[in-house]
Write a protein that holds these residues in place. Structure first.
Motif, PDB file in Angstrom:
ATOM      1  N   GLU A  11      38.929  34.803  30.034  1.00  0.00           N
ATOM      2  CA  GLU A  11      39.324  36.213  29.992  1.00  0.00           C
ATOM      3  C   GLU A  11      38.234  37.112  30.561  1.00  0.00           C
ATOM      4  O   GLU A  11      38.518  38.061  31.306  1.00  0.00           O
ATOM      5  CB  GLU A  11      39.649  36.626  28.557  1.00  0.00           C
ATOM      6  N   SER A  13      36.080  36.235  32.779  1.00  0.00           N
ATOM      7  CA  SER A  13      36.092  35.998  34.225  1.00  0.00           C
ATOM      8  C   SER A  13      37.176  36.823  34.898  1.00  0.00           C
ATOM      9  O   SER A  13      36.971  37.368  35.985  1.00  0.00           O
ATOM     10  CB  SER A  13      36.328  34.513  34.519  1.00  0.00           C
ATOM     11  N   ARG A  14      38.322  36.907  34.251  1.00  0.00           N
ATOM     12  CA  ARG A  14      39.420  37.715  34.797  1.00  0.00           C
ATOM     13  C   ARG A  14      39.016  39.192  34.870  1.00  0.00           C
ATOM     14  O   ARG A  14      39.335  39.884  35.833  1.00  0.00           O
ATOM     15  CB  ARG A  14      40.665  37.545  33.923  1.00  0.00           C
ATOM     16  N   GLY A  18      38.363  39.122  38.505  1.00  0.00           N
ATOM     17  CA  GLY A  18      39.784  39.153  38.847  1.00  0.00           C
ATOM     18  C   GLY A  18      40.368  37.769  39.021  1.00  0.00           C
ATOM     19  O   GLY A  18      41.439  37.603  39.590  1.00  0.00           O
ATOM     20  N   ASP A  19      39.671  36.758  38.517  1.00  0.00           N
ATOM     21  CA  ASP A  19      40.080  35.370  38.707  1.00  0.00           C
ATOM     22  C   ASP A  19      39.617  34.568  37.501  1.00  0.00           C
ATOM     23  O   ASP A  19      38.541  34.822  36.954  1.00  0.00           O
ATOM     24  CB  ASP A  19      39.410  34.834  39.977  1.00  0.00           C
ATOM     25  N   ASP A  20      40.421  33.609  37.067  1.00  0.00           N
ATOM     26  CA  ASP A  20      40.003  32.788  35.925  1.00  0.00           C
ATOM     27  C   ASP A  20      39.996  31.295  36.243  1.00  0.00           C
ATOM     28  O   ASP A  20      40.071  30.469  35.356  1.00  0.00           O
ATOM     29  CB  ASP A  20      40.868  33.075  34.700  1.00  0.00           C
TER      30      ASP A  20
END
Length: 65
Positions: A11, A13-14, A18-20
């Protein structure tokens, strides 16, 4: 991210990148270790506090503020 207080590495990282995907999660873990940020360990899982993310990377990254 609906007002959560603890974020998993995926989460976070998101929020940060913007990426997980796995590479983004590894980048997040390395960044947290390098900056010596406080994390909560529960078993093998890492949780990063929302307040830590906001204070280190800026409050504007969360949509619900």
């Amino acid at each position: 991210m609906d007002g959560k207080f603890l974020y998993t590495v995926a989460e976070a990282s998101r929020v940060l990148w913007g990426d997980d995907h796995k590479a983004a999660q590894q980048k997040t873990r390395r960044l947290v270790k390098a900056m010596d940020l406080p994390v909560v360990h529960i078993g093998r899982s890492w949780y990063i506090k929302r307040d830590t993310l906001q204070s280190e990377f800026g409050p504007g990254m969360f949509d619900d503020d």
